[in-house]
Design a protein around this motif. Structure first.
Motif, PDB file in Angstrom:
ATOM      1  N   MET A  54       0.846  -1.190   0.000  1.00 21.95           N
ATOM      2  CA  MET A  54       0.000   0.000   0.000  1.00 21.95           C
ATOM      3  C   MET A  54       0.884   1.242   0.000  1.00 21.95           C
ATOM      4  O   MET A  54       1.814   1.357   0.772  1.00 21.95           O
ATOM      5  CB  MET A  54      -0.902  -0.030   1.240  1.00 21.95           C
ATOM      6  CG  MET A  54      -1.787   1.174   1.402  1.00 21.95           C
ATOM      7  SD  MET A  54      -3.109   1.110   0.205  1.00 21.95           S
ATOM      8  CE  MET A  54      -3.765   2.724   0.344  1.00 21.95           C
ATOM      9  N   SER A  55       0.567   2.141  -0.882  1.00 21.02           N
ATOM     10  CA  SER A  55       1.268   3.414  -0.941  1.00 21.02           C
ATOM     11  C   SER A  55       0.238   4.520  -1.156  1.00 21.02           C
ATOM     12  O   SER A  55      -0.938   4.247  -1.395  1.00 21.02           O
ATOM     13  CB  SER A  55       2.299   3.412  -2.074  1.00 21.02           C
ATOM     14  OG  SER A  55       1.682   3.657  -3.313  1.00 21.02           O
ATOM     15  N   ALA A  64      -1.473   4.060  -4.508  1.00 18.73           N
ATOM     16  CA  ALA A  64      -2.331   2.905  -4.779  1.00 18.73           C
ATOM     17  C   ALA A  64      -3.777   3.370  -4.913  1.00 18.73           C
ATOM     18  O   ALA A  64      -4.210   4.322  -4.273  1.00 18.73           O
ATOM     19  CB  ALA A  64      -2.203   1.887  -3.658  1.00 18.73           C
ATOM     20  N   ASP A  65      -4.497   2.667  -5.741  1.00 19.46           N
ATOM     21  CA  ASP A  65      -5.907   2.990  -5.955  1.00 19.46           C
ATOM     22  C   ASP A  65      -6.778   1.912  -5.299  1.00 19.46           C
ATOM     23  O   ASP A  65      -7.793   1.518  -5.840  1.00 19.46           O
ATOM     24  CB  ASP A  65      -6.190   3.102  -7.453  1.00 19.46           C
ATOM     25  CG  ASP A  65      -7.531   3.734  -7.737  1.00 19.46           C
ATOM     26  OD1 ASP A  65      -8.079   4.419  -6.847  1.00 19.46           O
ATOM     27  OD2 ASP A  65      -8.048   3.540  -8.847  1.00 19.46           O
ATOM     28  N   ASP A  66      -6.344   1.436  -4.148  1.00 21.50           N
ATOM     29  CA  ASP A  66      -7.061   0.384  -3.445  1.00 21.50           C
ATOM     30  C   ASP A  66      -8.314   0.936  -2.786  1.00 21.50           C
ATOM     31  O   ASP A  66      -8.323   2.065  -2.295  1.00 21.50           O
ATOM     32  CB  ASP A  66      -6.173  -0.258  -2.369  1.00 21.50           C
ATOM     33  CG  ASP A  66      -4.933  -0.914  -2.962  1.00 21.50           C
ATOM     34  OD1 ASP A  66      -4.954  -1.247  -4.163  1.00 21.50           O
ATOM     35  OD2 ASP A  66      -3.947  -1.065  -2.222  1.00 21.50           O
TER      36      ASP A  66
END
Length: 138
Positions: free
Chosen positions: A1-2, A5-7
């Motif tokens: 996760m950064s 990120a498009d999480d």
């Protein structure tokens, strides 16, 4: 996760202050590149997807990343996060301000706004165009 990120689910514990500056600088570089590509549209090629949605998408990664940083700054402020936030604030602000002041961006948007396709927009799409143009005119 950064921050990039498009999480859907955000792992907040992995969004640490030391990641803010390098990842947001990357997002800024990507947004600038996307705005440059946006400006390279020929007037004959403008359309809703490439022009109106394209302008929105040009800063989408930066919008999300900066939103995460801003949220963290509001709820979990620390000296390290504040330092990273303040280091980026002038560049992020300058980027967003520059869009509405860029004559090439305006020229591209205006070419679409004057097109037959734009004149035929209804409902939400018409409102989206009207509000976007207003951001450049007012």
């Amino acid at each position: 996760m950064s921050f990039l990120a498009d999480d859907f689910l955000i792992d907040w514990a992995k969004l640490t202050p030391e990641r803010v500056e390098p990842e947001l600088r990357e997002a800024l570089a990507n947004a600038r590149k996307d705005i440059d590509a946006y400006k390279s549209q020929r007037p004959a090629d403008v359309n809703y997807a490439k022009t109106l949605l394209g302008l929105e998408k040009a800063s989408q990664q930066l919008d999300r990343a900066w939103g995460l940083v801003s949220h963290l700054d509001s709820v979990l402020n620390s000296p390290e996060l504040r330092k990273a936030y303040n280091a980026l604030l002038p560049d992020v602000t300058a980027f967003y301000t520059s869009i509405a002041l860029d004559p090439e961006v305006w020229s591209t948007l205006k070419a679409f706004a004057e097109s037959n396709e734009a004149k035929g927009l209804k409902g939400v799409r018409h409102r989206f165009l009207t509000e976007t143009v207003a951001g450049f005119v007012e």
